[in-house]
Design a protein around this motif. Structure first.
Motif, PDB file in Angstrom:
ATOM      1  N   ILE A 222       0.839  -1.210   0.000  1.00 22.51           N
ATOM      2  CA  ILE A 222       0.000   0.000   0.000  1.00 22.51           C
ATOM      3  C   ILE A 222       0.869   1.253   0.000  1.00 22.51           C
ATOM      4  O   ILE A 222       0.641   2.183  -0.778  1.00 22.51           O
ATOM      5  CB  ILE A 222      -0.944   0.008   1.222  1.00 22.51           C
ATOM      6  CG1 ILE A 222      -1.984  -1.112   1.098  1.00 22.51           C
ATOM      7  CG2 ILE A 222      -1.643   1.361   1.355  1.00 22.51           C
ATOM      8  CD1 ILE A 222      -2.831  -1.304   2.342  1.00 22.51           C
ATOM      9  N   LEU A 223       1.895   1.282   0.847  1.00 18.45           N
ATOM     10  CA  LEU A 223       2.748   2.468   0.938  1.00 18.45           C
ATOM     11  C   LEU A 223       3.586   2.641  -0.328  1.00 18.45           C
ATOM     12  O   LEU A 223       3.910   3.769  -0.710  1.00 18.45           O
ATOM     13  CB  LEU A 223       3.660   2.382   2.163  1.00 18.45           C
ATOM     14  CG  LEU A 223       2.976   2.332   3.541  1.00 18.45           C
ATOM     15  CD1 LEU A 223       4.003   2.440   4.655  1.00 18.45           C
ATOM     16  CD2 LEU A 223       1.956   3.446   3.687  1.00 18.45           C
ATOM     17  N   ALA A 224       3.942   1.535  -0.980  1.00 17.42           N
ATOM     18  CA  ALA A 224       4.705   1.629  -2.236  1.00 17.42           C
ATOM     19  C   ALA A 224       3.855   2.298  -3.309  1.00 17.42           C
ATOM     20  O   ALA A 224       4.364   3.061  -4.135  1.00 17.42           O
ATOM     21  CB  ALA A 224       5.149   0.240  -2.690  1.00 17.42           C
ATOM     22  N   GLY A 225       2.563   2.000  -3.294  1.00 12.78           N
ATOM     23  CA  GLY A 225       1.649   2.600  -4.261  1.00 12.78           C
ATOM     24  C   GLY A 225       1.286   1.648  -5.382  1.00 12.78           C
ATOM     25  O   GLY A 225       2.110   0.869  -5.854  1.00 12.78           O
ATOM     26  N   PHE A 226       0.017   1.701  -5.781  1.00 10.51           N
ATOM     27  CA  PHE A 226      -0.470   0.898  -6.904  1.00 10.51           C
ATOM     28  C   PHE A 226      -1.705   1.597  -7.454  1.00 10.51           C
ATOM     29  O   PHE A 226      -1.925   2.781  -7.180  1.00 10.51           O
ATOM     30  CB  PHE A 226      -0.733  -0.558  -6.481  1.00 10.51           C
ATOM     31  CG  PHE A 226      -1.789  -0.735  -5.423  1.00 10.51           C
ATOM     32  CD1 PHE A 226      -3.036  -1.246  -5.736  1.00 10.51           C
ATOM     33  CD2 PHE A 226      -1.542  -0.382  -4.092  1.00 10.51           C
ATOM     34  CE1 PHE A 226      -4.014  -1.414  -4.767  1.00 10.51           C
ATOM     35  CE2 PHE A 226      -2.509  -0.540  -3.113  1.00 10.51           C
ATOM     36  CZ  PHE A 226      -3.754  -1.052  -3.456  1.00 10.51           C
ATOM     37  N   GLU A 227      -2.504   0.898  -8.224  1.00  8.26           N
ATOM     38  CA  GLU A 227      -3.565   1.525  -9.009  1.00  8.26           C
ATOM     39  C   GLU A 227      -4.508   2.418  -8.208  1.00  8.26           C
ATOM     40  O   GLU A 227      -4.882   3.496  -8.648  1.00  8.26           O
ATOM     41  CB  GLU A 227      -4.378   0.446  -9.729  1.00  8.26           C
ATOM     42  CG  GLU A 227      -5.480   0.982 -10.610  1.00  8.26           C
ATOM     43  CD  GLU A 227      -6.292  -0.117 -11.279  1.00  8.26           C
ATOM     44  OE1 GLU A 227      -7.462   0.129 -11.590  1.00  8.26           O
ATOM     45  OE2 GLU A 227      -5.760  -1.214 -11.470  1.00  8.26           O
ATOM     46  N   ILE A 228      -4.929   1.986  -7.022  1.00  8.84           N
ATOM     47  CA  ILE A 228      -5.940   2.747  -6.285  1.00  8.84           C
ATOM     48  C   ILE A 228      -5.377   3.544  -5.111  1.00  8.84           C
ATOM     49  O   ILE A 228      -6.123   4.117  -4.332  1.00  8.84           O
ATOM     50  CB  ILE A 228      -7.089   1.834  -5.792  1.00  8.84           C
ATOM     51  CG1 ILE A 228      -6.590   0.815  -4.756  1.00  8.84           C
ATOM     52  CG2 ILE A 228      -7.773   1.149  -6.947  1.00  8.84           C
ATOM     53  CD1 ILE A 228      -7.710   0.071  -4.041  1.00  8.84           C
ATOM     54  N   CYS A 229      -4.048   3.577  -4.998  1.00  9.68           N
ATOM     55  CA  CYS A 229      -3.439   4.309  -3.872  1.00  9.68           C
ATOM     56  C   CYS A 229      -2.077   4.843  -4.290  1.00  9.68           C
ATOM     57  O   CYS A 229      -1.211   4.075  -4.731  1.00  9.68           O
ATOM     58  CB  CYS A 229      -3.306   3.376  -2.669  1.00  9.68           C
ATOM     59  SG  CYS A 229      -2.610   4.168  -1.199  1.00  9.68           S
ATOM     60  N   ASN A 230      -1.880   6.137  -4.153  1.00 12.87           N
ATOM     61  CA  ASN A 230      -0.594   6.734  -4.516  1.00 12.87           C
ATOM     62  C   ASN A 230       0.489   6.360  -3.512  1.00 12.87           C
ATOM     63  O   ASN A 230       0.204   5.969  -2.378  1.00 12.87           O
ATOM     64  CB  ASN A 230      -0.721   8.262  -4.584  1.00 12.87           C
ATOM     65  CG  ASN A 230      -1.640   8.711  -5.702  1.00 12.87           C
ATOM     66  OD1 ASN A 230      -1.758   8.036  -6.724  1.00 12.87           O
ATOM     67  ND2 ASN A 230      -2.302   9.851  -5.515  1.00 12.87           N
ATOM     68  N   THR A 231       1.736   6.511  -3.918  1.00  7.33           N
ATOM     69  CA  THR A 231       2.877   6.229  -3.040  1.00  7.33           C
ATOM     70  C   THR A 231       2.843   7.141  -1.811  1.00  7.33           C
ATOM     71  O   THR A 231       2.479   8.319  -1.904  1.00  7.33           O
ATOM     72  CB  THR A 231       4.194   6.441  -3.804  1.00  7.33           C
ATOM     73  OG1 THR A 231       4.214   5.568  -4.941  1.00  7.33           O
ATOM     74  CG2 THR A 231       5.407   6.170  -2.930  1.00  7.33           C
ATOM     75  N   PHE A 232       3.207   6.587  -0.668  1.00  2.00           N
ATOM     76  CA  PHE A 232       3.302   7.353   0.581  1.00  2.00           C
ATOM     77  C   PHE A 232       4.219   8.558   0.337  1.00  2.00           C
ATOM     78  O   PHE A 232       5.400   8.393  -0.009  1.00  2.00           O
ATOM     79  CB  PHE A 232       3.865   6.441   1.672  1.00  2.00           C
ATOM     80  CG  PHE A 232       3.914   7.044   3.042  1.00  2.00           C
ATOM     81  CD1 PHE A 232       2.878   7.834   3.536  1.00  2.00           C
ATOM     82  CD2 PHE A 232       5.016   6.807   3.876  1.00  2.00           C
ATOM     83  CE1 PHE A 232       2.920   8.382   4.810  1.00  2.00           C
ATOM     84  CE2 PHE A 232       5.071   7.343   5.157  1.00  2.00           C
ATOM     85  CZ  PHE A 232       4.024   8.129   5.621  1.00  2.00           C
ATOM     86  N   PRO A 233       3.700   9.806   0.471  1.00  2.00           N
ATOM     87  CA  PRO A 233       4.452  11.008   0.061  1.00  2.00           C
ATOM     88  C   PRO A 233       5.885  11.119   0.587  1.00  2.00           C
ATOM     89  O   PRO A 233       6.772  11.506  -0.183  1.00  2.00           O
ATOM     90  CB  PRO A 233       3.570  12.161   0.569  1.00  2.00           C
ATOM     91  CG  PRO A 233       2.176  11.600   0.514  1.00  2.00           C
ATOM     92  CD  PRO A 233       2.325  10.153   0.904  1.00  2.00           C
ATOM     93  N   ALA A 265       2.465  12.081  10.174  1.00  2.00           N
ATOM     94  CA  ALA A 265       1.162  12.747  10.032  1.00  2.00           C
ATOM     95  C   ALA A 265       1.279  14.241   9.769  1.00  2.00           C
ATOM     96  O   ALA A 265       0.382  14.844   9.161  1.00  2.00           O
ATOM     97  CB  ALA A 265       0.314  12.502  11.283  1.00  2.00           C
ATOM     98  N   GLU A 266       2.383  14.872  10.203  1.00  2.00           N
ATOM     99  CA  GLU A 266       2.562  16.317  10.009  1.00  2.00           C
ATOM    100  C   GLU A 266       3.319  16.643   8.732  1.00  2.00           C
ATOM    101  O   GLU A 266       3.547  17.819   8.428  1.00  2.00           O
ATOM    102  CB  GLU A 266       3.298  16.914  11.219  1.00  2.00           C
ATOM    103  CG  GLU A 266       2.577  16.717  12.552  1.00  2.00           C
ATOM    104  CD  GLU A 266       1.146  17.249  12.516  1.00  2.00           C
ATOM    105  OE1 GLU A 266       0.951  18.373  12.015  1.00  2.00           O
ATOM    106  OE2 GLU A 266       0.236  16.531  12.967  1.00  2.00           O
ATOM    107  N   HIS A 267       3.719  15.622   7.991  1.00  2.00           N
ATOM    108  CA  HIS A 267       4.426  15.842   6.725  1.00  2.00           C
ATOM    109  C   HIS A 267       3.490  16.564   5.749  1.00  2.00           C
ATOM    110  O   HIS A 267       2.309  16.222   5.620  1.00  2.00           O
ATOM    111  CB  HIS A 267       4.870  14.489   6.159  1.00  2.00           C
ATOM    112  CG  HIS A 267       5.681  14.582   4.906  1.00  2.00           C
ATOM    113  ND1 HIS A 267       5.130  14.781   3.664  1.00  2.00           N
ATOM    114  CD2 HIS A 267       7.029  14.477   4.706  1.00  2.00           C
ATOM    115  CE1 HIS A 267       6.082  14.800   2.743  1.00  2.00           C
ATOM    116  NE2 HIS A 267       7.251  14.610   3.357  1.00  2.00           N
ATOM    117  N   ALA A 268       4.012  17.577   5.056  1.00  2.00           N
ATOM    118  CA  ALA A 268       3.170  18.400   4.180  1.00  2.00           C
ATOM    119  C   ALA A 268       2.444  17.563   3.130  1.00  2.00           C
ATOM    120  O   ALA A 268       1.251  17.765   2.863  1.00  2.00           O
ATOM    121  CB  ALA A 268       4.028  19.464   3.495  1.00  2.00           C
TER     122      ALA A 268
END
Length: 727
Positions: A222-233, A265-268
């Protein structure tokens, strides 16, 4: 694909290989999206589609060959395609779309003569929207007697359900690496049908290599990112290179994905994307994905542990009946997706939609799209009837255009006098000496006031519509009334009379052009099928044509571009036209909207109990409705090229006899230019028959005063000019 996962598994040598003979007598569940993507990247690769529009020319042949090879190994394929979209909370166009820039660059290369660079750039421009191809794929699968369904939502969960079921509906899964996020032992990730091998991944081996649990692996993906979820910023840092291993290390460090997300959580980027909520929703959507069970119900995987509000995560709950019709191919998901998300997202077309006219056209299409939405919501719960739905365009993403679908009387009520039964159809079939129900049949069946009166039939609850032909005829009549070819008393309007005259005046053995005529008349009515230049001018190579001739060729080529050419199934190697691609964008937007309207008219009949619901021909009904496939610009390019050849060959002598003497040579040049066509001369002749039909309709519309004399003159003058130059 899970970001960077392919590199990781290759680097760690986790991909295993076996002979396809090992899969003999296997019922292989195939993720349709993954399979089609592979096909389009390899045997059906056709970069010219980005410049031609339509469907990749070689796709049908490539699919048929692939199916034949799969069967040759004794494998029984069972395809599962994606259904509705999983709800996303990010705003439309919140991420940059690089495709328009690549498409514009490709055209710049092409216009400079750098054809190889142009095709290479088009190939990477993301020009294929897979759902646009599904009905072609479905029709081929049906012809080859191959099982397939459309999942309620994503195909991954449905495939896992089918494999885990005690009845063993499938024995193995071929699809994308995302399937490893589910409860599976292994996933086949590629088939080499020529070499007779397949590649697969073992989930157990991956977990051992990473030294993590199943739950942690889900978090890493999930954190890496795939079709329905972007990569963890925080992982998209300009100071470090993204790798799958770096995501793994992050999750290992924090023990769970949730802890890692909370820690940032506070990351822009996390705040801006609302990533904490996205992560939680995505995790829930994977673990408890909604599937269609073998008894026709919609329920989540791991149902005993699923939260009660799972539909708030995946998508608002619809009646099971709708998911069932979707699974059988009765309709496509686009209008339903718009309702559930509340947003109709209008991406830029292949031409990039740079003209003022195209952007105005989208606003004009709102009425048609609103009618489709109203047909869908009318029989549903009040929640959907009052749901706010807007359209958002790529060129003004902050502006919302409302689809006011909750109107009184409803579209369904307005059309409630169309309930013609089999008896009436059989009489009309005999009179017309045909067995085919299509737009032409429906227009001829209402040609006189007496005929029209016979079709006025309120619903009879004791005898509802039953056969496929009954459904098809009533849907088409309703469509013709909505689009103002028929009146509320079922008689012809001026547009309907012109349409019917165009279909019946010529005695020709050529194929019927009723769908193309429908499109042409709609585009004339909207004001876009004419010989006027668009607000954005496109590069045209220097040639011997005069400005007047260019206008004639422009109108004729636009008109003929509505008609499909017939291809051998090999890649396109003829010239391209950016101007015709721009016109094709109007055609596609309109025909897609008309198709959606047809589908919602059909679905409305089922949901309102206007026809027999329990049946086996859902897909047959869908495949019989018009506007099924997108047309490309090939026919327009063919006639444009032909006419330019005639002009160049006869430039020194412009009398009719001299012009006609050069026609054989111009036709011969066509054969050498369009080698991918089965019979380019026959295509051209067919296209010109269509032109004649349009001219008949235009003359009728001029006589009735439905169009201006100025517009009619454009067609008539072009036709007079064409008369001495046609084969």
């Amino acid at each position: 694909m899970i970001r960077h996962f392919e590199f990781f598994t290759a680097e760690r040598r986790l991909v295993q290989h076996n002979a396809l003979s090992n899969l003999k007598d296997t019922r292989l569940g195939i993720e349709g999206t993954h399979w089609l993507r592979k096909l389009l990247q390899n045997s059906a690769k056709e970069p010219a589609t980005a410049a031609l529009g339509g469907i990749p020319i070689g796709l049908k042949a490539a699919i048929e060959k692939e199916l034949e090879l799969i069967k040759s190994y004794g494998i029984t394929p069972v395809f599962v395609f994606n259904g509705l979209n999983v709800i996303r909370k990010d705003k439309p166009f919140s991420t940059e779309d690089t495709r328009p820039t690549k498409r514009a660059q490709a055209w710049d290369f092409y216009e400079k003569g750098w054809v190889d660079s142009a095709y290479s750039t088009w190939a990477g421009s993301g020009f294929i929207n897979q759902p646009d191809l599904y009905y072609l794929v479905f029709s081929i699968l049906k012809e080859n007697d191959i099982e397939f369904i459309r999942a309620p939502y994503l195909a991954w969960g449905q495939l896992v359900y089918l494999e885990r079921h005690p009845k063993g509906f499938i024995h193995a899964i071929y699809g994308g690496s995302e399937l490893l996020m589910y409860d599976v032992e292994k996933v086949i990730i590629s088939l080499d049908l020529e070499k007779g091998t397949y590649s697969w991944l073992s989930k157990k081996s991956i977990l051992l290599d990473l030294s993590i649990t199943d739950e942690q692996f889900l978090d890493v993906c999930i954190l890496a990112g795939f079709e329905i979820c972007n990569t963890f910023p925080p992982l998209n840092s300009e100071y470090s290179t993204f790798t799958f291993k770096s995501v793994h290390d992050l999750v290992k460090q924090h023990r769970t994905g949730f802890n890692a997300v909370q820690n940032y959580a506070e990351h822009a980027g996390v705040i801006k994307s609302n990533y904490v909520d996205t992560y939680c929703r995505t995790r829930c959507a994977i673990k408890y994905h909604m599937v269609l069970t073998d008894d026709g119900k919609i329920e989540p995987l791991n149902v005993e542990n699923a939260p009660t509000d799972i539909h708030d995560v995946i998508g608002y709950r619809l009646p099971d009946e709708i998911y069932y019709y979707l699974s059988k191919g009765l309709m496509s998901p686009q209008v339903i997706n718009t309702l559930i998300s509340g947003v109709l997202i209008e991406n830029s077309p292949l031409c990039n939609g740079e003209t003022i006219e195209y952007r105005q056209f989208l606003s004009q299409l709102l009425e048609l799209r609103t009618q489709a939405m109203g047909l869908l919501t009318q029989p549903l719960h009040q929640f959907y009837q009052s749901r706010r739905v807007v359209s958002v365009y790529w060129f003004e993403p902050s502006n919302e255009h409302h689809l006011n679908h909750n109107v009184v009387p409803s579209v369904h009520e307005i059309l409630n006098t169309w309930n013609v039964l089999e008896r009436g159809l059989e009489e009309e079939k005999k009179a017309q000496k045909t067995s085919v129900i299509d737009i032409a049949f429906c227009l001829k069946a209402t040609a006189t006031e007496d005929q029209a009166a016979k079709t006025v039939m309120p619903k009879n609850n004791d005898k509802i519509i039953e056969s496929k032909d009954e459904i098809l005829a009533n849907v088409l009549w309703k469509l013709l009334e909505l689009r103002q070819f028929l009146t509320s008393s079922h008689t012809h309007t001026a547009w309907g009379s012109a349409f019917k005259k165009a279909l019946t005046t010529l005695k020709s053995n050529t194929e019927s052009h009723h769908e193309q005529l429908f499109s042409a008349l709609e585009l004339i009515r909207f004001g876009y099928l004419n010989g006027n230049n668009l607000s954005r001018s496109y590069y045209i190579p220097p040639n011997a044509t005069t400005e007047e001739e260019k206008k004639y060729i422009l109108l004729i080529s636009r008109t003929l571009s509505l008609v499909p050419a017939k291809f051998k199934g090999v890649s396109w190697n003829g010239p391209l036209s950016r101007e015709l691609l721009a016109f094709n964008s109007f055609v596609k937007a309109m025909n897609r909207s008309l198709r959606n309207l047809c589908e919602m008219l059909t679905l409305s009949m089922f949901l309102n109990g206007d026809c027999v619901k329990d049946r086996q021909d859902y897909l047959d009904i869908a495949l019989s409705l018009p506007f099924l496939y997108d047309v490309n610009t090939a026919m327009g390019i063919i006639v444009k090229t032909y006419l330019e050849h005639v002009i160049i060959l006869s430039k020194d002598n412009n009398d009719k006899a001299a012009i006609r003497s050069h026609i054989p040579e111009a036709l011969k040049k066509l054969d050498g230019t369009f080698t991918g066509c089965i019979n380019v001369k026959a295509d051209l002749e067919n296209g010109l028959v269509f032109w004649d039909e349009v001219i008949i309709a235009v003359n009728s519309l001029k006589t009735s005063g439905a169009i201006s004399n100025e517009l009619a003159s454009q067609f008539i003058n072009a036709n007079n000019w064409l008369s001495s130059r046609r084969p």
